[in-house]
Design a protein around this motif. Structure first.
Motif, PDB file in Angstrom:
ATOM      1  N   ASN A 174      43.053  41.324  37.290  1.00 21.26           N
ATOM      2  CA  ASN A 174      43.053  39.904  37.462  1.00 21.26           C
ATOM      3  C   ASN A 174      43.693  39.227  36.219  1.00 21.26           C
ATOM      4  O   ASN A 174      43.137  38.946  35.311  1.00 21.26           O
ATOM      5  CB  ASN A 174      41.730  39.449  37.490  1.00 21.26           C
ATOM      6  CG  ASN A 174      41.457  38.044  37.972  1.00 21.26           C
ATOM      7  OD1 ASN A 174      42.528  37.331  38.313  1.00 21.26           O
ATOM      8  ND2 ASN A 174      40.397  37.488  37.625  1.00 21.26           N
ATOM      9  N   SER A 176      44.751  36.279  36.579  1.00 21.30           N
ATOM     10  CA  SER A 176      44.319  34.766  36.986  1.00 21.30           C
ATOM     11  C   SER A 176      43.103  34.192  36.235  1.00 21.30           C
ATOM     12  O   SER A 176      42.357  34.815  35.515  1.00 21.30           O
ATOM     13  CB  SER A 176      43.991  34.348  38.500  1.00 21.30           C
ATOM     14  OG  SER A 176      42.484  34.740  38.535  1.00 21.30           O
ATOM     15  N   ARG A 178      40.575  32.837  36.960  1.00 21.45           N
ATOM     16  CA  ARG A 178      39.408  32.354  37.889  1.00 21.45           C
ATOM     17  C   ARG A 178      38.726  33.833  38.084  1.00 21.45           C
ATOM     18  O   ARG A 178      39.394  34.648  38.036  1.00 21.45           O
ATOM     19  CB  ARG A 178      39.828  31.892  39.273  1.00 21.45           C
ATOM     20  CG  ARG A 178      40.624  30.574  39.224  1.00 21.45           C
ATOM     21  CD  ARG A 178      41.176  30.117  40.597  1.00 21.45           C
ATOM     22  NE  ARG A 178      40.124  29.894  41.412  1.00 21.45           N
ATOM     23  CZ  ARG A 178      40.533  29.660  42.803  1.00 21.45           C
ATOM     24  NH1 ARG A 178      41.707  29.741  43.216  1.00 21.45           N
ATOM     25  NH2 ARG A 178      39.336  29.452  43.862  1.00 21.45           N
ATOM     26  N   ILE A 180      36.906  36.477  40.585  1.00 23.21           N
ATOM     27  CA  ILE A 180      37.230  36.912  41.760  1.00 23.21           C
ATOM     28  C   ILE A 180      36.391  38.283  42.039  1.00 23.21           C
ATOM     29  O   ILE A 180      36.153  38.962  41.177  1.00 23.21           O
ATOM     30  CB  ILE A 180      38.690  37.111  41.921  1.00 23.21           C
ATOM     31  CG1 ILE A 180      38.838  37.314  43.288  1.00 23.21           C
ATOM     32  CG2 ILE A 180      39.187  38.368  41.079  1.00 23.21           C
ATOM     33  CD1 ILE A 180      40.459  37.131  43.844  1.00 23.21           C
ATOM     34  N   TYR A 227      38.497  39.149  49.924  1.00 22.70           N
ATOM     35  CA  TYR A 227      37.956  38.655  48.451  1.00 22.70           C
ATOM     36  C   TYR A 227      37.303  37.403  48.450  1.00 22.70           C
ATOM     37  O   TYR A 227      37.198  36.780  49.491  1.00 22.70           O
ATOM     38  CB  TYR A 227      39.369  38.388  47.890  1.00 22.70           C
ATOM     39  CG  TYR A 227      40.408  37.401  48.287  1.00 22.70           C
ATOM     40  CD1 TYR A 227      40.351  36.058  47.873  1.00 22.70           C
ATOM     41  CD2 TYR A 227      41.284  37.959  49.437  1.00 22.70           C
ATOM     42  CE1 TYR A 227      41.282  35.088  48.182  1.00 22.70           C
ATOM     43  CE2 TYR A 227      42.067  36.618  49.914  1.00 22.70           C
ATOM     44  CZ  TYR A 227      41.942  35.402  49.581  1.00 22.70           C
ATOM     45  OH  TYR A 227      42.832  34.497  49.818  1.00 22.70           O
ATOM     46  N   TRP A 229      36.703  33.955  45.683  1.00 26.45           N
ATOM     47  CA  TRP A 229      36.549  33.413  44.379  1.00 26.45           C
ATOM     48  C   TRP A 229      35.177  32.867  43.915  1.00 26.45           C
ATOM     49  O   TRP A 229      34.624  32.277  44.642  1.00 26.45           O
ATOM     50  CB  TRP A 229      37.624  32.137  44.472  1.00 26.45           C
ATOM     51  CG  TRP A 229      38.923  32.267  44.664  1.00 26.45           C
ATOM     52  CD1 TRP A 229      39.706  32.151  45.744  1.00 26.45           C
ATOM     53  CD2 TRP A 229      39.985  33.054  43.790  1.00 26.45           C
ATOM     54  NE1 TRP A 229      41.077  32.764  45.891  1.00 26.45           N
ATOM     55  CE2 TRP A 229      41.225  33.232  44.586  1.00 26.45           C
ATOM     56  CE3 TRP A 229      39.946  33.600  42.414  1.00 26.45           C
ATOM     57  CZ2 TRP A 229      42.218  33.593  44.070  1.00 26.45           C
ATOM     58  CZ3 TRP A 229      41.036  34.110  42.051  1.00 26.45           C
ATOM     59  CH2 TRP A 229      42.100  34.008  42.651  1.00 26.45           C
ATOM     60  N   GLY A 233      33.184  30.443  46.215  1.00 30.89           N
ATOM     61  CA  GLY A 233      34.069  30.632  47.045  1.00 30.89           C
ATOM     62  C   GLY A 233      33.711  31.442  48.540  1.00 30.89           C
ATOM     63  O   GLY A 233      32.835  32.293  48.244  1.00 30.89           O
ATOM     64  N   GLY A 259      47.027  33.233  41.751  1.00 30.56           N
ATOM     65  CA  GLY A 259      46.202  33.530  42.839  1.00 30.56           C
ATOM     66  C   GLY A 259      46.908  34.340  43.993  1.00 30.56           C
ATOM     67  O   GLY A 259      46.077  34.893  44.833  1.00 30.56           O
TER      68      GLY A 259
END
Length: 369
Positions: A174, A176, A178, A180, A227, A229, A233, A259
């Motif tokens: 990851n 990113s 965020r 996940i 997936y 988030w 999410g 993302g």
């Protein structure tokens, strides 16, 4: 010369280096199930070290004592009761709000709500370990897989592979900012699926087993990335085409900074090669690390934490708490190792060179008499 990651990892294991990260979910009534990690304050790399699950009123624990590789175990654990004996005397008077999980003969994991004292001190992350492989180490806790059971967990799931199939492990990287959660499944059979661990920003998962591929692929394989988030999410699905089958035994799911996602086979011989900066890499890419400013903040926070803990050790020594031979030895050892660690981090923090150069200077300063 040792790489910076090797030096920093060694110091982290001995001195219990870690960094306080914000709580992302409220801790449930049962505080122990979850994934626990440490953070290398020099490189900023997040490393999962424990995975705790409930089992018939007790617990089963998987471990990655070095912070790398697949989960190993199981280790059976239980919550310590009032009448249970600990393997060593306490450094601190444990607060009544604190609970302890005994990991067989390996050590203890303490839940420290409100930064309250455990037998080995407080932790502003809410958890602290006293485990031979980690030392006395604050740990960052995050929940297990959200929304259902973990598919493919340790090779166990509903799919029965055919004679012409081979298994591969799956890891997620990851990049990113965020959190996940990612899994992969075959378009042809949804039972052929595996989930990787939920990930914080800028980190990689342990390898999860197993996903099955044709031993000799005649055409690219259609798969689905499933997936979420985190924490709020909704589940999403992304159709992907795997490249032509290879001899690699691991799939890498890459979550980029923006993302977007991709999947590639892990090429043999590409793992753990150091980058020019001295950090670990995989498939020629550096492991996910936070931005430089965040790494600097993590180092400063850890240095402050080490200094606070060392002051506590000095107070215990000066109060004469270490009257027993065992307690006195433990205090001397902790003080010596924390003094070295603080010297390392102060020298590294003041250095303006590359990671490898600063590591060399800091290591020399920590080893100086």
């Amino acid at each position: 010369m040792k790489t910076s990651t090797a030096i920093a990892t060694g110091i982290a294991i001995v001195a219990g280096l870690c960094f306080a990260m914000p709580t992302l979910w409220r801790v449930a009534t049962n505080p122990f199930p979850g994934i626990y990690s440490i953070i290398d304050p020099v490189t900023g790399e997040t490393k999962d070290v424990l995975k705790v699950k409930s089992l018939l009123g007790e617990y089963v624990v998987l471990a990655r004592f070095g912070g790398h590789g697949p989960w190993t175990g199981p280790i059976y654990a239980k919550v310590m009761g009032n009448g249970d004996s600990y393997a060593s005397p306490p450094l601190f008077q444990q607060d009544r709000m604190v609970s302890a999980l005994s990991l067989d003969e390996i050590g203890y994991l303490y839940h420290t709500p409100g930064n309250s004292d455990s037998r080995v001190g407080p932790s502003d992350t809410g958890y602290i370990s006293s485990i031979a492989s980690f030392g006395i180490t604050p740990l960052f806790h995050r929940p297990l897989l959200a929304g259902g059971n973990e598919r493919g967990e340790r090779g166990l799931h509903a799919y029965t592979p055919g004679a012409g199939e081979r298994k591969v492990t799956v890891s997620t990287l990851n990049y990113s900012p965020r959190m996940i959660q990612v899994g992969i499944s075959s378009v042809g059979d949804p039972d052929n699926a595996v989930d990787t661990d939920p990930l914080s920003p800028y980190m990689s998962s342990a390898a999860s087993c197993c996903f099955y591929l044709p031993a000799q692929a005649a055409a690219p394989l259609q798969v689905k990335l499933e997936y979420r988030w985190l924490p709020k999410g909704k589940p999403e699905v992304l159709a992907m085409t795997l490249p032509a089958n290879s001899d690699a035994d691991e799939l890498l799911i890459l979550v980029q900074a923006d993302g977007t996602m991709g999947v590639e086979f892990r090429a043999p011989g590409k793992d753990l090669d150091p980058t020019p900066e001295g950090v670990r890499s995989i498939n020629g890419k550096p492991y996910p690390l936070p931005p430089a400013a965040e790494r600097k903040a993590r180092l400063a926070a850890e240095l402050a934490r080490r200094k606070r803990f060392l002051k506590d050790m000095y107070r215990l020594r000066d109060k004469g708490t270490g009257e027993s031979v065992e307690m006195a030895y433990q205090l001397r050892y902790l003080i010596d190792e924390y003094e070295k660690t603080i010297t390392y981090l102060e020298t590294f923090s003041a250095c303006t060179g590359t990671l490898a150069t600063c590591d060399k200077q800091a290591t020399a300063a920590a080893r100086a008499p």
